[in-house]
Scaffold this active site. Sequence first.
Site, PDB file in Angstrom:
ATOM      1  N   GLY A  17       9.705 -13.133  -2.548  1.00  4.59           N
ATOM      2  CA  GLY A  17      10.749 -13.988  -2.006  1.00  4.59           C
ATOM      3  C   GLY A  17      10.477 -16.215  -2.188  1.00  4.59           C
ATOM      4  CE1 TYR A 152      16.790 -12.426   8.889  1.00  9.21           C
ATOM      5  CE2 TYR A 152      18.468 -13.691   9.094  1.00  9.21           C
ATOM      6  CZ  TYR A 152      17.971 -13.830   8.696  1.00  9.21           C
ATOM      7  OH  TYR A 152      17.069 -14.298   7.851  1.00  9.21           O
ATOM      8  CB  THR A 189      14.998 -12.971  -1.040  1.00  8.31           C
ATOM      9  OG1 THR A 189      15.814 -12.850  -0.757  1.00  8.31           O
ATOM     10  CG2 THR A 189      14.639 -14.699  -1.867  1.00  8.31           C
TER      11      THR A 189
END
Length: 252
Positions: A17, A152, A189
């Site tokens: 990524g 996240y 990604t």
Amino acid sequence: MGRVSGKIALVTGGGSGLGAADCELLAQEGATVVVTDVRIETAEAVAQRIGSGAIAIALDVASEQSWIAVIAEIDRRFGRLDILVNNAGVVLVADVEQTTLEQFRWVNAIMSEGVFLGCQHAIPLMNKGGGGSIINMSSTGALLGYPIYLAYSAAKGAVRSMTKSVAVMCQVKGYKIRCNSVHPGAIETPMVQEAEGRIGIEEQVAEGVLPPDAKGHPRDVANMVLYLASDESRFVTGAEFVVDNGLTIRPF
């Protein structure tokens, strides 16, 4: 060519990524790149693609002992560190009601504590070599409200604030170290593929200016990382760089 020539760079999560793109571009521009990843086989694959300008080392960013060992190895091999890209990350698709405490701590151990440990242990080696640039990978998740990316977003928000604290500390203490954060939007990604439920299914990213709903290419973020890693950005520290095709400014 040569925008970071002669510099030693450490990239976390460099096996895929955004991290892989960062490693490849920094190497193309003259840096010697230490490709690190918790999955050493992926780091080795990237280092092999790059060639003589890269080495691969296993690094679990959530482990302080792992950081100590990697920094010591870089010191032994090179005696300096000029660029640190704190990129390693994971994604958990869950809102605040669905996220367990264990999951929250896992995500933050990698992306918040991992960045803390990276900065803390890299700074002495950067000072030994006369300074450097720390680039912390945050996200638009630190700037917008994403219900299903609670853990996240929390980690990326911590990265945003931590970056500014590190930048000011370095200035106050007279360290020749800059620290900035990068905030990508949706980039094509493996992490985004996983979050969208299409693991291994890659979407092509067109060239040129992209429409509002398009995803970016990892190289779009790597170009920003390269700028911040280079001496071109010598007057830039404590700033946040949004690479999101205008996502965060659109009123709809």
